[in-house]
Write an enzyme that holds these catalytic residues in place. Sequence first.
Site, PDB file in Angstrom:
ATOM      1  N   ALA A  66       0.868  -1.277  -0.038  1.00  0.00           N
ATOM      2  CA  ALA A  66      -0.115   0.004   0.173  1.00  0.00           C
ATOM      3  C   ALA A  66       1.106   1.322   0.048  1.00  0.00           C
ATOM      4  O   ALA A  66       2.033   1.215   0.616  1.00  0.00           O
ATOM      5  CB  ALA A  66      -0.920  -0.052   1.210  1.00  0.00           C
ATOM      6  N   GLY A 110       0.923  -4.935   1.085  1.00  0.00           N
ATOM      7  CA  GLY A 110      -0.517  -5.197   0.105  1.00  0.00           C
ATOM      8  C   GLY A 110      -0.354  -5.569  -1.168  1.00  0.00           C
ATOM      9  O   GLY A 110      -0.953  -6.362  -1.760  1.00  0.00           O
ATOM     10  N   GLU A 113      -0.550  -9.285  -0.557  1.00  0.00           N
ATOM     11  CA  GLU A 113      -1.700  -9.754  -0.382  1.00  0.00           C
ATOM     12  C   GLU A 113      -2.742  -9.734  -1.628  1.00  0.00           C
ATOM     13  O   GLU A 113      -3.500 -10.356  -1.894  1.00  0.00           O
ATOM     14  CB  GLU A 113      -2.437  -8.794   0.694  1.00  0.00           C
ATOM     15  CG  GLU A 113      -1.716  -8.899   2.091  1.00  0.00           C
ATOM     16  CD  GLU A 113      -1.927  -7.620   2.933  1.00  0.00           C
ATOM     17  OE1 GLU A 113      -1.593  -6.734   2.621  1.00  0.00           O
ATOM     18  OE2 GLU A 113      -2.513  -7.884   4.051  1.00  0.00           O
ATOM     19  N   GLU A 133       4.936  -5.143   6.993  1.00  0.00           N
ATOM     20  CA  GLU A 133       3.987  -4.115   7.753  1.00  0.00           C
ATOM     21  C   GLU A 133       4.320  -3.685   9.115  1.00  0.00           C
ATOM     22  O   GLU A 133       4.414  -2.362   9.611  1.00  0.00           O
ATOM     23  CB  GLU A 133       2.615  -4.168   7.769  1.00  0.00           C
ATOM     24  CG  GLU A 133       2.010  -4.281   6.246  1.00  0.00           C
ATOM     25  CD  GLU A 133       1.981  -5.449   5.641  1.00  0.00           C
ATOM     26  OE1 GLU A 133       2.557  -6.344   5.990  1.00  0.00           O
ATOM     27  OE2 GLU A 133       1.135  -5.703   4.691  1.00  0.00           O
TER      28      GLU A 133
HETATM   29  N1  CAA Z   1       4.773   3.132  -0.581  1.00  0.00           N
HETATM   30  C1  CAA Z   1       4.938   4.311  -1.186  1.00  0.00           C
HETATM   31  N2  CAA Z   1       6.128   4.364  -1.970  1.00  0.00           N
HETATM   32  C2  CAA Z   1       7.116   3.270  -2.019  1.00  0.00           C
HETATM   33  C3  CAA Z   1       6.508   2.218  -1.491  1.00  0.00           C
HETATM   34  C4  CAA Z   1       5.175   1.931  -0.774  1.00  0.00           C
HETATM   35  N3  CAA Z   1       4.860   0.933  -0.251  1.00  0.00           N
HETATM   36  N4  CAA Z   1       7.641   1.336  -1.535  1.00  0.00           N
HETATM   37  C5  CAA Z   1       8.465   1.948  -2.441  1.00  0.00           C
HETATM   38  N5  CAA Z   1       8.012   3.324  -2.575  1.00  0.00           N
HETATM   39  C6  CAA Z   1       8.961   4.371  -3.291  1.00  0.00           C
HETATM   40  C7  CAA Z   1       9.952   4.683  -2.432  1.00  0.00           C
HETATM   41  O1  CAA Z   1       9.541   5.704  -1.486  1.00  0.00           O
HETATM   42  C8  CAA Z   1      10.960   5.401  -3.426  1.00  0.00           C
HETATM   43  O2  CAA Z   1      10.353   6.747  -3.899  1.00  0.00           O
HETATM   44  P1  CAA Z   1      11.723   7.897  -4.014  1.00  0.00           P
HETATM   45  O3  CAA Z   1      12.396   7.456  -5.213  1.00  0.00           O
HETATM   46  O4  CAA Z   1      10.566   9.199  -4.362  1.00  0.00           O
HETATM   47  O5  CAA Z   1      12.387   8.033  -2.914  1.00  0.00           O
HETATM   48  C9  CAA Z   1      10.760   4.378  -4.883  1.00  0.00           C
HETATM   49  O6  CAA Z   1       9.360   3.794  -4.542  1.00  0.00           O
HETATM   50  C10 CAA Z   1      11.705   3.444  -4.957  1.00  0.00           C
HETATM   51  O7  CAA Z   1      11.896   2.562  -3.722  1.00  0.00           O
HETATM   52  P2  CAA Z   1      13.261   2.431  -2.885  1.00  0.00           P
HETATM   53  O8  CAA Z   1      14.129   3.605  -3.154  1.00  0.00           O
HETATM   54  O9  CAA Z   1      13.132   2.204  -1.324  1.00  0.00           O
HETATM   55  O10 CAA Z   1      14.079   1.161  -3.617  1.00  0.00           O
HETATM   56  P3  CAA Z   1      14.830   0.040  -3.095  1.00  0.00           P
HETATM   57  O11 CAA Z   1      15.395  -0.895  -4.200  1.00  0.00           O
HETATM   58  O12 CAA Z   1      16.063   0.581  -2.202  1.00  0.00           O
HETATM   59  O13 CAA Z   1      13.860  -0.845  -2.073  1.00  0.00           O
HETATM   60  C11 CAA Z   1      11.934  -1.844  -1.407  1.00  0.00           C
HETATM   61  C12 CAA Z   1      12.825  -1.431  -2.452  1.00  0.00           C
HETATM   62  C13 CAA Z   1      12.766  -2.749  -0.388  1.00  0.00           C
HETATM   63  C14 CAA Z   1      10.786  -2.508  -1.871  1.00  0.00           C
HETATM   64  C15 CAA Z   1      11.575  -0.559  -0.290  1.00  0.00           C
HETATM   65  O14 CAA Z   1      11.249   0.300  -1.373  1.00  0.00           O
HETATM   66  C16 CAA Z   1      10.674  -0.805   0.693  1.00  0.00           C
HETATM   67  O15 CAA Z   1      10.809  -1.464   1.678  1.00  0.00           O
HETATM   68  N6  CAA Z   1       9.432  -0.505   0.556  1.00  0.00           N
HETATM   69  C17 CAA Z   1       8.101  -0.518   1.279  1.00  0.00           C
HETATM   70  C18 CAA Z   1       7.474  -2.033   1.410  1.00  0.00           C
HETATM   71  C19 CAA Z   1       6.565  -1.799   2.516  1.00  0.00           C
HETATM   72  O16 CAA Z   1       6.717  -1.586   3.907  1.00  0.00           O
HETATM   73  N7  CAA Z   1       5.685  -2.318   2.219  1.00  0.00           N
HETATM   74  C20 CAA Z   1       4.123  -2.393   3.089  1.00  0.00           C
HETATM   75  C21 CAA Z   1       3.421  -1.058   2.862  1.00  0.00           C
HETATM   76  S1  CAA Z   1       2.078  -1.187   4.059  1.00  0.00           S
HETATM   77  C22 CAA Z   1       0.826  -2.127   3.506  1.00  0.00           C
HETATM   78  O17 CAA Z   1       0.949  -2.819   2.420  1.00  0.00           O
HETATM   79  C23 CAA Z   1      -0.335  -2.364   4.261  1.00  0.00           C
HETATM   80  C24 CAA Z   1      -1.387  -3.438   3.717  1.00  0.00           C
HETATM   81  O18 CAA Z   1      -1.448  -4.560   4.286  1.00  0.00           O
HETATM   82  C25 CAA Z   1      -2.287  -3.217   2.696  1.00  0.00           C
END
Ligand code: CAA
Length: 259
Positions: A66, A110, A113, A133
């Site tokens: 998400a 998400g 999921e 999460e």
């Molecule tokens: N939401 C918003 N933006 C996101 C995102 C997310 N879930 N995941 C990645 N992005 C964005 C980053 O902020 C980044 O944006 P900028 O270039 O503007 O800084 C861009 O995508 C690229 O990401 P990274 O620079 O972090 O890329 P990376 O290769 O270094 O890392 C990753 C990749 C490990 C996937 C890392 O991006 C990450 O950990 N992302 C979040 C994953 C996460 O926590 N997901 C769960 C979300 S909560 C949820 O989903 C609730 C639910 O159950 C419904």
Amino acid sequence: MTFEFIKTRIENDKVAIITLDRPKQLNALNTDLMIELGQALKDYDADIHIGCIIITGNEKAFAAGADIAAMKNYDFADVYATDFITKDWEIIRQIRKPVIAAVSGFALGGGCELAMMCDFIIAADNAKFGQPEIKLGIIPGAGGTQRLPRSVGKSKAMDMILTARMMSAQEAEQCGLVSRVVPLDKLMIETIEAALTICAYPRLAVLAAKESVQRSFESNLSDGVMYERRLFHSLFSTYDQKEGMDAFINKRSPLFKNK
Ligand code: CAA
């Protein structure tokens, strides 16, 4: 309808492919994207020419979860009053035609999921699955705590959800989260092939098969078997059952009419 956050195309006149398309945000799932995805799914489900739907992302990400930027300032009243992650996310559960997730790269939170809400997952060898999460001070909110244990068992689901570690495509295949792992450059070829295989079968049997397997997650064994038996019986009223069995007996190719 034109979309901003997804791309759609039709393969061989019968397979609908929906590509999540927010590459800069690793396909983070925001409300607008989920509304578009739901609309496309409903349209293809209603289109008689379409027999199977594929949801995919890009090489780096199926979806990284998400959209954290969109939800970081939400408080309880916002998410509870709007039933966040419900109405826009659950449309996929109403889709009666098979939906395959073709996953490459990250399928996190998400994203994982969403893949689990599909009927099965074909993964590229670079796919990574996870429910991170907990690192954000929340828990999975789109069914992860329910579907992951049903898919991989309690121990591994707890491991994934409590430690937030990622699972490789190979591990995901070993534990049953994905149905098969294919080389990245073959992901769409193999997924479309699977979809075309499904499209070639009698549509009513395909719908019944999906409905019956889904019922196994919602009922006890006796009720589920009874549900299956009744659907099985009902298929004997179809043209395609007569055609399929006659073709087998007479050693010819069947000509199904989806009726
Ligand atoms: N939401 C918003 N933006 C996101 C995102 C997310 N879930 N995941 C990645 N992005 C964005 C980053 O902020 C980044 O944006 P900028 O270039 O503007 O800084 C861009 O995508 C690229 O990401 P990274 O620079 O972090 O890329 P990376 O290769 O270094 O890392 C990753 C990749 C490990 C996937 C890392 O991006 C990450 O950990 N992302 C979040 C994953 C996460 O926590 N997901 C769960 C979300 S909560 C949820 O989903 C609730 C639910 O159950 C419904």
